[in-house]
Design an enzyme around this catalytic site. Structure first.
Site, PDB file in Angstrom:
ATOM      1  N   LYS A  45     -79.746  26.799  19.149  1.00  0.00           N
ATOM      2  CA  LYS A  45     -78.457  26.595  18.489  1.00  0.00           C
ATOM      3  C   LYS A  45     -77.929  25.194  18.789  1.00  0.00           C
ATOM      4  O   LYS A  45     -77.412  24.506  17.913  1.00  0.00           O
ATOM      5  CB  LYS A  45     -77.442  27.654  18.963  1.00  0.00           C
ATOM      6  CG  LYS A  45     -77.729  29.037  18.390  1.00  0.00           C
ATOM      7  CD  LYS A  45     -76.903  30.141  19.045  1.00  0.00           C
ATOM      8  CE  LYS A  45     -77.370  31.508  18.581  1.00  0.00           C
ATOM      9  NZ  LYS A  45     -76.732  32.623  19.270  1.00  0.00           N
ATOM     10  N   GLN A  85     -73.031  34.434  24.009  1.00  0.00           N
ATOM     11  CA  GLN A  85     -74.406  34.874  23.779  1.00  0.00           C
ATOM     12  C   GLN A  85     -74.589  36.290  24.339  1.00  0.00           C
ATOM     13  O   GLN A  85     -74.306  36.544  25.507  1.00  0.00           O
ATOM     14  CB  GLN A  85     -75.384  33.884  24.446  1.00  0.00           C
ATOM     15  CG  GLN A  85     -76.833  34.148  24.143  1.00  0.00           C
ATOM     16  CD  GLN A  85     -77.183  33.962  22.663  1.00  0.00           C
ATOM     17  OE1 GLN A  85     -76.750  33.031  22.015  1.00  0.00           O
ATOM     18  NE2 GLN A  85     -77.962  34.899  22.121  1.00  0.00           N
ATOM     19  N   ASP A 116     -68.979  33.829  15.366  1.00  0.00           N
ATOM     20  CA  ASP A 116     -69.992  34.886  15.263  1.00  0.00           C
ATOM     21  C   ASP A 116     -69.446  36.084  14.480  1.00  0.00           C
ATOM     22  O   ASP A 116     -70.174  37.005  14.144  1.00  0.00           O
ATOM     23  CB  ASP A 116     -70.434  35.367  16.662  1.00  0.00           C
ATOM     24  CG  ASP A 116     -71.819  34.855  17.045  1.00  0.00           C
ATOM     25  OD1 ASP A 116     -72.556  34.409  16.138  1.00  0.00           O
ATOM     26  OD2 ASP A 116     -72.155  34.902  18.244  1.00  0.00           O
TER      27      ASP A 116
END
Ligand code: NAD
Length: 301
Positions: free
Chosen positions: A52, A96, A119
């Site tokens: 990422k 994450q 997200d």
């Protein structure tokens, strides 16, 4: 029939190119910045975060990775999120997953300011998506899947989609997104009876169950589109939740693993970050330090 392979790697590269041109053409000197919170030493998580960060740099998005030991407490992590929420230099925040088991993931995700929740895992954004509200930040994997489906040129309206998996991060948001596209959606899971028969009714199959090569060709109706979200490592090799070689002769389109949904997830995360940055700028939420730039790394930070 031999299925056409949907080249997620190529489509993701096109998405990133488009994004990078937009960012480069942006007249202001501001730069979108993504913060990634990484807890513990999960090898797969480290690889995902590295990818990422690299992809962000390539399109012109700043990426700050904040690493914490496995032992960090939930309250300390919530404080970190609060600081990032209040930090005007940061436009997008992701945590994450998975988090260590002593931390309640939902509580942490719920703490992320909705307009920085790139997200789309905060229940607020999940709720907006479920209510068909266009301002929802749609999580990256479902958004990537929709883009892949659009590239096939098939009309989504009225199609029967069978989703294998009901997780908060894939199965459920994919279901909502495709329902919002006027698909007829069936969600299946580990307790579903007669799974192959249900999958056989699908015009579009989305496999997101984390079971290597579970979906076989006799589950697939002739001409169905098969989207494989799974990422499994078997004997050191990556494979999806679909038996790729097996379904090739039944499906009309199929995504490979690797090179299908995975790269789209990263591209869509970056797109979400840029869009969050744009919205925050419009709403006057982006900090300008005295050097005149957002995302600057000068001493005024
Ligand atoms: P999860 O473990 O949270 O959920 C798995 C879901 O599959 C559950 O709802 C479970 O009920 C269902 N399931 C499990 N076994 C099943 C079976 N035999 N039959 C039917 N349903 C079954 O997993 P997740 O986070 O949703 O991820 C699913 C897969 O997608 C994993 O392989 C993960 O690595 C992968 N993934 C890929 C991306 C990407 O960008 N490509 C993103 C997220 C997750």
């Amino acid at each position: 029939m031999t299925a056409k392979i949907i080249d997620g790697k190529l489509i993701a590269a096109q998405e990133r190119d488009e994004l990078s041109q937009k960012i480069a053409a942006d007249e202001s000197e501001d730069m979108p910045v993504l913060a990634v919170v990484l807890v513990g030493n999960n090898d797969a998580s480290r690889i995902y975060v590295r990818n990422k960060k690299k992809a962000a740099a390539e399109v012109g998005i700043g990426c700050e990775v904040l690493e914490f030991a496995e032992s960090i407490g939930e309250n300390a992590l919530l404080e970190v999120i609060d600081e990032l929420n209040d930090n005007p230099h940061i436009n997008g925040i992701i945590v994450q997953l998975p988090l260590p088991s002593h931390i309640n993931s939902l509580r942490v995700l719920s703490k992320i300011r909705p307009d920085k929740d790139v997200d789309g895992f905060n229940p607020y954004n999940a709720g907006l998506l479920a209510c068909r509200e266009p301002e929802a930040i749609v999580s990256a994997t479902p958004r990537g899947i929709l883009k892949l489906l659009e590239t096939t040129g098939i009309k989504l309206v009225g199609k029967h989609v069978v989703i294998i998996g009901r997780s908060n991060i894939v199965g459920r948001p994919v279901a909502m997104l495709l329902l919002n596209q006027d698909c007829t959606v069936s969600i299946t899971h580990s307790k579903t009876e007669n799974l192959p028969e249900i999958v056989y009714q699908a015009d579009i199959v989305v496999a997101a169950c984390g079971q290597p090569k579970l979906v076989k060709k006799d589950w697939i109706k002739d001409g169905a589109v098969v989207i494989d979200v799974g990422i499994n490592r078997v004997d050191g090799k990556l494979c999806g939740d679909v038996d790729f070689d097996d379904v090739l002769e039944k499906a009309s389109f199929v995504t490979p693993v690797p090179g299908g949904v995975g790269p789209m997830t990263v591209a869509m995360l970056l797109k979400n970050t840029y869009e969050a940055f744009q919205k925050q700028r419009l709403n006057g939420n982006v900090h300008k330090c005295s050097c005149g730039k957002n995302g600057c790394h000068c001493e005024h930070r």
